[in-house]
Design a protein around this motif. Structure first.
Motif, short mmCIF file in Angstrom:
data_model
loop_
_atom_site.label_atom_id
_atom_site.label_comp_id
_atom_site.label_asym_id
_atom_site.label_seq_id
_atom_site.Cartn_x
_atom_site.Cartn_y
_atom_site.Cartn_z
N SER A 1 1.42 25.42 -39.27
CA SER A 1 0.86 25.31 -40.62
C SER A 1 0.08 24.01 -40.71
CB SER A 1 1.96 25.33 -41.68
OG SER A 1 2.49 26.61 -41.82
N TYR A 2 -1.05 24.04 -41.40
CA TYR A 2 -1.89 22.87 -41.58
C TYR A 2 -1.94 22.56 -43.07
CZ TYR A 2 -2.87 23.29 -36.72
OH TYR A 2 -2.70 23.35 -35.35
N LEU A 3 -1.50 21.35 -43.40
CA LEU A 3 -1.34 20.94 -44.79
C LEU A 3 -2.44 19.96 -45.17
CD1 LEU A 3 2.47 20.17 -44.49
CD2 LEU A 3 1.51 22.11 -45.71
N CYS A 4 -3.12 20.28 -46.27
CA CYS A 4 -4.10 19.38 -46.87
C CYS A 4 -3.38 18.61 -47.97
CB CYS A 4 -5.25 20.23 -47.43
SG CYS A 4 -6.46 19.35 -48.42
N ALA A 5 -3.56 17.30 -48.02
CA ALA A 5 -2.86 16.49 -49.02
C ALA A 5 -3.81 15.45 -49.59
CB ALA A 5 -1.65 15.81 -48.40
N VAL A 6 -3.85 15.34 -50.90
CA VAL A 6 -4.70 14.36 -51.58
C VAL A 6 -3.83 13.25 -52.14
CG1 VAL A 6 -6.25 14.02 -53.55
CG2 VAL A 6 -6.45 16.07 -52.14
N ARG A 7 -4.34 12.02 -52.08
CA ARG A 7 -3.64 10.86 -52.64
C ARG A 7 -4.35 10.44 -53.91
NH1 ARG A 7 -3.15 5.08 -52.19
NH2 ARG A 7 -5.17 4.89 -51.19
N PRO A 8 -3.85 10.92 -55.08
CA PRO A 8 -4.48 10.49 -56.33
C PRO A 8 -4.03 9.08 -56.73
CG PRO A 8 -2.73 12.08 -56.77
CD PRO A 8 -2.81 11.94 -55.29
#
Lengths: 108, 114
Positions: free
Chosen positions: A85-92
């Motif tokens: 699985s490839y996870l995209c994660a944003v740091r707000p």
């Protein structure tokens, strides 16, 4: 609100190239991360983008367009071990907001 | 670099019991994060510490959940009066310096509520 979208599943053939897209809408942006996660294991860091453009790291590259709220992860010369699985994660802010992940299956 | 260590790896308990998990971050990392992950989903942020200070808690973290990092090294996450919905993988991550450094994850503690 915070929303990160990525495809649920993708398939590809060994030796091929695959692109996994991620779109995001977050209240704030301080960078985007891609992680790989094999079943039952911890997520492992792949790449980080904070400015627009392409970051290349071996067989993996990641692209970011902040104006479009869009990123992709490009995997070249696919190997069977890339099935994960490839996870995209944003740091707000200082935490990470993850998408649901894209499950990639590589076939011989 | 021994990586982030979490204990136990698995925990099975009856509904209503209290459970505590431990996380030992990478030694020079000053930031420590807790996430929860259910099957087919990405990790969800719970809380994080910078040294011993707890700087942010998610609204997901009900008053049954508490986390501590008393000396700025290891951290514990306690869940009181566990419920079926608490069944998940609890992941700990650590990072060094400011938030633009990648978070390194442990293998997690898998909690199953009977």
């Amino acid at each position: 609100g915070q929303n990160i979208d990525q495809p649920t599943e993708m398939t590809a053939t060994e030796g091929a190239i695959v692109q996994i897209n991620c779109t995001y809408q977050t209240s704030g942006f301080n960078g985007l991360f891609w992680y790989q996660q094999h079943a039952g294991e911890a997520p492992t860091f792949l790449s980080y983008n904070v400015l627009d453009g392409l970051e290349e790291k071996g067989r993996f590259s990641s692209f970011l367009s902040r104006s479009k709220g869009y990123s992709y992860l490009l995997l070249k010369e696919l190997q069977m071990k890339d099935s994960a699985s490839y996870l995209c994660a944003v740091r707000p802010t200082d935490k990470l907001i993850f998408g649901t992940g894209t499950r990639l299956q590589v076939f011989p | 670099d021994t990586g982030v260590s979490q204990n136990p790896r698995h925990k099975i308990t009856k509904r209503g019991q209290n459970v505590t998990f431990r996380c030992d971050p990478i030694s020079e990392h000053n930031r420590l994060y807790w996430y929860r992950q259910t099957l087919g989903q990405g990790p969800e942020f719970l809380t994080y510490f910078q040294n011993e200070a707890q700087l942010e808690k998610s609204r997901l973290l009900s008053d049954r959940f508490s986390a501590e990092r008393p000396k700025g090294s290891f951290s514990t996450l306690e869940i009181q009066r566990t419920e079926q919905g608490d069944s998940a993988m609890y992941l700990c991550a650590s990072s060094f310096g400011r938030g633009n450094q990648p978070q390194h994850f442990g293998d997690g503690t898998r909690l199953s509520i009977l």
